[in-house]
Structures are given as structure tokens and as C-alpha cells.
Design a protein around this motif. Structure first.
Motif, PDB file in Angstrom:
ATOM      1  N   ASP A   3      40.132  37.897  42.923  1.00 50.91           N
ATOM      2  CA  ASP A   3      41.257  37.898  43.562  1.00 50.91           C
ATOM      3  C   ASP A   3      42.269  36.530  43.508  1.00 50.91           C
ATOM      4  O   ASP A   3      43.435  36.647  43.512  1.00 50.91           O
ATOM      5  CB  ASP A   3      40.769  38.127  44.827  1.00 50.91           C
ATOM      6  CG  ASP A   3      42.137  38.448  45.977  1.00 50.91           C
ATOM      7  OD1 ASP A   3      43.101  39.055  45.677  1.00 50.91           O
ATOM      8  OD2 ASP A   3      41.769  37.796  47.221  1.00 50.91           O
ATOM      9  N   ALA A   4      41.353  35.549  43.487  1.00 47.90           N
ATOM     10  CA  ALA A   4      42.225  34.143  43.679  1.00 47.90           C
ATOM     11  C   ALA A   4      42.700  34.044  42.182  1.00 47.90           C
ATOM     12  O   ALA A   4      44.011  33.247  42.238  1.00 47.90           O
ATOM     13  CB  ALA A   4      40.934  33.150  43.974  1.00 47.90           C
ATOM     14  N   ARG A   5      42.208  34.459  41.217  1.00 49.05           N
ATOM     15  CA  ARG A   5      42.884  34.343  39.912  1.00 49.05           C
ATOM     16  C   ARG A   5      44.462  35.004  39.796  1.00 49.05           C
ATOM     17  O   ARG A   5      45.359  34.622  39.548  1.00 49.05           O
ATOM     18  CB  ARG A   5      42.109  34.723  38.873  1.00 49.05           C
ATOM     19  CG  ARG A   5      42.567  34.452  37.495  1.00 49.05           C
ATOM     20  CD  ARG A   5      41.857  35.088  36.168  1.00 49.05           C
ATOM     21  NE  ARG A   5      42.047  34.521  34.961  1.00 49.05           N
ATOM     22  CZ  ARG A   5      43.462  35.076  34.495  1.00 49.05           C
ATOM     23  NH1 ARG A   5      43.887  35.933  34.737  1.00 49.05           N
ATOM     24  NH2 ARG A   5      43.326  34.707  32.921  1.00 49.05           N
ATOM     25  N   GLN A   6      44.289  36.380  40.538  1.00 47.75           N
ATOM     26  CA  GLN A   6      45.492  37.052  40.527  1.00 47.75           C
ATOM     27  C   GLN A   6      46.655  36.484  41.443  1.00 47.75           C
ATOM     28  O   GLN A   6      47.822  36.416  41.212  1.00 47.75           O
ATOM     29  CB  GLN A   6      44.952  38.473  41.056  1.00 47.75           C
ATOM     30  CG  GLN A   6      44.419  39.291  40.097  1.00 47.75           C
ATOM     31  CD  GLN A   6      43.940  40.639  40.756  1.00 47.75           C
ATOM     32  OE1 GLN A   6      43.909  40.673  41.890  1.00 47.75           O
ATOM     33  NE2 GLN A   6      43.496  41.354  39.744  1.00 47.75           N
ATOM     34  N   GLN A   7      45.910  35.692  42.497  1.00 47.03           N
ATOM     35  CA  GLN A   7      46.801  35.145  43.369  1.00 47.03           C
ATOM     36  C   GLN A   7      47.647  33.871  42.705  1.00 47.03           C
ATOM     37  O   GLN A   7      48.824  33.641  42.928  1.00 47.03           O
ATOM     38  CB  GLN A   7      46.136  34.600  44.755  1.00 47.03           C
ATOM     39  CG  GLN A   7      45.717  35.613  45.878  1.00 47.03           C
ATOM     40  CD  GLN A   7      45.123  34.949  46.898  1.00 47.03           C
ATOM     41  OE1 GLN A   7      45.453  33.910  47.255  1.00 47.03           O
ATOM     42  NE2 GLN A   7      44.138  35.641  47.348  1.00 47.03           N
ATOM     43  N   ILE A  53      38.973  29.231  35.865  1.00 46.56           N
ATOM     44  CA  ILE A  53      38.574  30.491  36.932  1.00 46.56           C
ATOM     45  C   ILE A  53      37.649  31.399  36.188  1.00 46.56           C
ATOM     46  O   ILE A  53      36.725  31.947  36.642  1.00 46.56           O
ATOM     47  CB  ILE A  53      39.814  30.911  37.611  1.00 46.56           C
ATOM     48  CG1 ILE A  53      40.575  30.032  38.466  1.00 46.56           C
ATOM     49  CG2 ILE A  53      39.341  32.176  38.567  1.00 46.56           C
ATOM     50  CD1 ILE A  53      42.072  30.309  38.652  1.00 46.56           C
ATOM     51  N   ASP A  54      38.048  31.871  34.943  1.00 47.30           N
ATOM     52  CA  ASP A  54      37.437  32.883  34.177  1.00 47.30           C
ATOM     53  C   ASP A  54      36.115  32.503  34.007  1.00 47.30           C
ATOM     54  O   ASP A  54      34.890  33.240  34.033  1.00 47.30           O
ATOM     55  CB  ASP A  54      38.276  33.143  32.921  1.00 47.30           C
ATOM     56  CG  ASP A  54      39.278  34.036  33.268  1.00 47.30           C
ATOM     57  OD1 ASP A  54      39.639  34.722  34.382  1.00 47.30           O
ATOM     58  OD2 ASP A  54      40.410  34.088  32.263  1.00 47.30           O
ATOM     59  N   ALA A  55      35.833  31.212  33.647  1.00 54.45           N
ATOM     60  CA  ALA A  55      34.555  30.617  33.280  1.00 54.45           C
ATOM     61  C   ALA A  55      33.626  30.554  34.603  1.00 54.45           C
ATOM     62  O   ALA A  55      32.313  31.222  34.464  1.00 54.45           O
ATOM     63  CB  ALA A  55      34.523  29.299  32.760  1.00 54.45           C
ATOM     64  N   CYS A  56      34.087  30.469  35.447  1.00 50.53           N
ATOM     65  CA  CYS A  56      33.384  30.190  36.776  1.00 50.53           C
ATOM     66  C   CYS A  56      33.088  31.531  37.338  1.00 50.53           C
ATOM     67  O   CYS A  56      32.032  31.917  37.678  1.00 50.53           O
ATOM     68  CB  CYS A  56      34.270  29.573  38.207  1.00 50.53           C
ATOM     69  SG  CYS A  56      33.462  29.485  39.414  1.00 50.53           S
ATOM     70  N   ILE A  57      33.895  32.780  37.067  1.00 53.79           N
ATOM     71  CA  ILE A  57      33.837  34.248  37.345  1.00 53.79           C
ATOM     72  C   ILE A  57      32.547  34.738  36.649  1.00 53.79           C
ATOM     73  O   ILE A  57      31.541  35.260  37.108  1.00 53.79           O
ATOM     74  CB  ILE A  57      35.069  34.951  37.509  1.00 53.79           C
ATOM     75  CG1 ILE A  57      36.013  34.727  38.451  1.00 53.79           C
ATOM     76  CG2 ILE A  57      34.525  36.496  37.215  1.00 53.79           C
ATOM     77  CD1 ILE A  57      37.463  35.090  37.938  1.00 53.79           C
ATOM     78  N   ALA A  58      32.456  34.159  35.263  1.00 51.19           N
ATOM     79  CA  ALA A  58      31.638  34.637  34.352  1.00 51.19           C
ATOM     80  C   ALA A  58      30.201  34.118  34.952  1.00 51.19           C
ATOM     81  O   ALA A  58      29.121  34.702  34.658  1.00 51.19           O
ATOM     82  CB  ALA A  58      31.870  34.495  32.881  1.00 51.19           C
TER      83      ALA A  58
END
Length: 156
Positions: free
Chosen positions: A100-104, A128-133
Motif C-alpha cells: 500500500d505504501a509503495r502504491q502511495q 520498498i520491494d526488498a523490505c516487502i519480500a
């Protein structure tokens, strides 16, 4: 007040820089808002103002307030950005860790362009993607481990 005064009056650039880092380090929302207002007041050099936003964007505790302020006061914040500092501000959005934050972040910077920040936005999205993963991979194991520790106040 003392940090702002010292920033204005010190002839030592290192002292001035340290004052800004200290102003950006507050966790109290009232003091943080004062720091942000100071950053856009015209009393802080443009190349220095971004420090008052970037550090709080990297902190889990202060990120929501920093992001909210940045969005609501974008015209004032944007007016303080230089080519270099704009990229730093966009890059600081890489501290987020949810889809959600990445989209924002993407939506906001798609409509609020920052000069020469395309690479900074890509690096922020990569972070952000690395943290999500990492969170996706590790959160279940961490929850299981915490539950096994019998720590008071931690749900099983």
C-alpha cells in the motif's frame, strides 16, 4: 528554539548540520511539526531543508507524520528542493515496507514531479520491494519464534 537559534547563528557548518539532524530526530509530533514548519520557513537553506524530512521518513516511528506533512504541504516542501536534495527526499521514501505504501509513493510522485529524481524513485521502490519480500519471508517465522519464547504481552 535553542537548536533553531544555534542553526541561525553558528559560524561552524558542522554545528549547523548537527542542529538540523537533532531537529529531525524528535519523536514528539508537536516538535516534529515545528521542525517541518521550520524547514519550509525560508530560514533553512534549501540544500539543508531536506534533512528535516529525509531522516524522519526513514524511521518507522516518525514516517507516518513526515509523509502526511510532506503530502499536505507539498508546495512549500517542493519550493525548498534543489536538484540534488529533491532526489534525496524521493529516495527517503524507500523506508516504507508495504505494498500500500509503495502504491502511495508511486501515485504521489507521479503527480508531484521532482526534477531529476527518476533514479531515486526507482531505488526507493527497489528498497520498498526488498523490505516487502523480507517481511513476507520472515514474518511467519518470527511470529512462531516469539510465541515459543513465552514473553509476557506477546500473543501466541
Amino acid at each position: 528554539d535553542k537548536l533553531q537559534e544555534l542553526y541561525k547563528t553558528s559560524p561552524d557548518p558542522q554545528v549547523r548540520t548537527k542542529c538540523l539532524y537533532l531537529l529531525a530526530g524528535f519523536h514528539d509530533p508537536v516538535l516534529l511539526r515545528r521542525s517541518y514548519d521550520y524547514a519550509v520557513s525560508g530560514d533553512v537553506r534549501n540544500q539543508d531543508a531536506v534533512r528535516l524530512f529525509a531522516a524522519p521518513l526513514f524511521s518507522r516511528d516518525t514516517r507516518p507524520l513526515a509523509w502526511e506533512y510532506l503530502q499536505k504541504n507539498w508546495d512549500k516542501v517542493h519550493a525548498q528542493l534543489t536538484t540534488l536534495s529533491g532526489g534525496g527526499l524521493v529516495g527517503a521514501a524507500g523506508g516504507f515496507c508495504t505494498v500500500d505504501a509503495r502504491q502511495q509513493v508511486d501515485q504521489f510522485f507521479a503527480t508531484h514531479k521532482v526534477e531529476s529524481s527518476e533514479r531515486a524513485l526507482q531505488r526507493a521502490n527497489d528498497a520498498i520491494d526488498a523490505c516487502i519480500a523480507l517481511r513476507t519471508a520472515q514474518e511467519p517465522q518470527l511470529a512462531k519464534w516469539l510465541a515459543a519464547q513465552n514473553i509476557p504481552g506477546v500473543a501466541k
